[in-house]
Design an enzyme around this catalytic site. Structure first.
Site, PDB file in Angstrom:
ATOM      1  N   LYS A   1       0.759  -1.134   0.002  1.00 19.25           N
ATOM      2  CA  LYS A   1       0.057   0.168   0.096  1.00 19.25           C
ATOM      3  C   LYS A   1       0.696   1.428   0.122  1.00 19.25           C
ATOM      4  O   LYS A   1       1.675   1.403   0.813  1.00 19.25           O
ATOM      5  CB  LYS A   1      -1.068   0.113   1.128  1.00 19.25           C
ATOM      6  CG  LYS A   1      -1.677   1.428   1.387  1.00 19.25           C
ATOM      7  CD  LYS A   1      -2.649   0.896   2.515  1.00 19.25           C
ATOM      8  CE  LYS A   1      -3.562   2.368   2.641  1.00 19.25           C
ATOM      9  NZ  LYS A   1      -4.160   2.390   3.819  1.00 19.25           N
TER      10      LYS A   1
ATOM     11  N   LYS B   1      -2.297  -1.752  -3.920  1.00 21.54           N
ATOM     12  CA  LYS B   1      -3.021  -0.421  -3.490  1.00 21.54           C
ATOM     13  C   LYS B   1      -2.265   0.641  -3.969  1.00 21.54           C
ATOM     14  O   LYS B   1      -1.242   1.011  -3.250  1.00 21.54           O
ATOM     15  CB  LYS B   1      -3.862  -0.334  -2.486  1.00 21.54           C
ATOM     16  CG  LYS B   1      -4.740   0.925  -2.325  1.00 21.54           C
ATOM     17  CD  LYS B   1      -5.140   0.801  -0.966  1.00 21.54           C
ATOM     18  CE  LYS B   1      -6.111   2.105  -1.051  1.00 21.54           C
ATOM     19  NZ  LYS B   1      -6.910   2.154   0.620  1.00 21.54           N
TER      20      LYS B   1
END
Length: 328
Positions: free
Chosen positions: A195, A248
């Site tokens: 992320k 992500k």
């Protein structure tokens, strides 16, 4: 020199043929819809930064369920908006916390719906950071204790899967251990494995009220210059017991989706984040692009790169496109 016998265009000569020879196949079952559950009653409000997406209080979640069923979407990931916040984010693991309320309500309305929960603290802390502070820094190991408590509380409320998004070191192992100790050995973990500290998150932070009150999250979310580090993060999460690995954001990180798929024998999820969705919406509103076409093309690119699962605000619309045969 042109070889007249080799003509790839032969396989593009009709719609029926093009559909038959598609290399990338997707289905509505691979889509996850992000849902924002707000504490209170009678709340059904469109999110200005995410047109077409809503804040739902638990008593209004029937609207989401009806919409999901109408489009054939059966998987959601929940984010909570509590009324009160504190320094340690205690609402995140409260038995009557807003995500816990949301899980119970969805399971009451739609037992067949698969409910995933985001495990983090940023929506619940008064300072907006993803863990317990020690001065101005997030204390990794103190935060692990709380993350484990959050995951267990979600499991006890009826969640089907937990998804830690905090980016603390060792969080998957801590959550796996706590779930196992509390009898949830079959509860899967979808780890936000890589992320990034991305500028694409702006609309989400507005929607979830989770912008940090000071500083930023670069000391725990990843530097977007780094790719090898992402694979190291994925490898650590695999070793700690993750069941699904997530990258992500999605579209600007397709190289990492591809690398993750090639290197690890686990399902790979990608999150098409709020900024990606909002940019398409804004460009379409300005008449600059064909929203439907861009939505379809961008989603297929994520699956083509290797994703098995897509978390997307366009879940309902993409499910319709798949059924129509425009993609998938």
């Amino acid at each position: 020199m042109f070889n007249d016998t080799i003509r790839p265009r032969r396989l593009r000569t009709s719609d029926s043929l093009r559909r038959m020879v598609r290399e990338t196949r997707i289905s509505p079952e691979s889509l996850i819809w992000p849902i924002f559950v707000a504490e209170g009653e009678g709340i059904y409000e469109e999110i200005p930064s995410l047109p077409g997406q809503y804040h739902y209080s638990p008593d209004q979640l029937y609207r989401m369920v009806e919409r999901a069923r109408a489009h054939g979407v059966s998987r959601v990931i929940l984010f909570g908006l509590p009324k009160e916040k504190d320094e340690i984010g205690s609402g995140a693991w409260a038995e009557d916390g807003i995500v816990q309320q949301g899980i119970r309500k969805i399971k009451e309305l739609a037992p067949e719906m698969y409910v995933i929960t985001d495990v983090c603290m940023c929506e619940y802390t008064s300072h907006g950071h993803c863990g317990i502070l020690c001065g101005c820094d997030v204390d990794n190991d103190q935060t692990l204790v709380r993350l484990a408590e959050i995951a267990v509380s979600h499991a006890q409320a009826g969640a089907d899967m937990v998804a830690p998004s905090d980016m603390m070191d060792g969080r998957v192992a801590a959550i796996r251990g706590a779930l196992d100790q509390n009898g949830f050995t079959n509860m899967p973990i979808m780890s936000y494995a890589a992320k990034y500290a991305s500028s694409f998150y702006g609309p989400f932070r507005d929607a979830a009220g989770s912008a940090p009150a000071f500083g930023d999250r670069r000391s725990y979310q990843m530097d977007w210059h780094n790719g090898r580090e992402a694979m190291r993060e994925c490898a650590l999460d695999v070793a700690e017991g993750a069941d699904i690995l997530m990258i992500k954001p999605a579209m600007s990180y397709l190289d990492l989706v591809y690398q993750c798929k090639q290197r690890f024998d686990l399902p790979v999820a990608a999150y098409a984040v709020s900024g990606e969705y909002a940019m398409v919406k804004a460009a379409a509103k300005a008449g600059l692009i064909d929203e439907y076409g861009v939505m379809c093309e961008s989603a297929v690119s994520i699956f083509r790169a290797g994703a098995d699962i897509l978390i997307t605000y366009y879940a309902c619309e993409l499910a319709d496109a798949i059924r129509k045969g425009d993609i998938g």
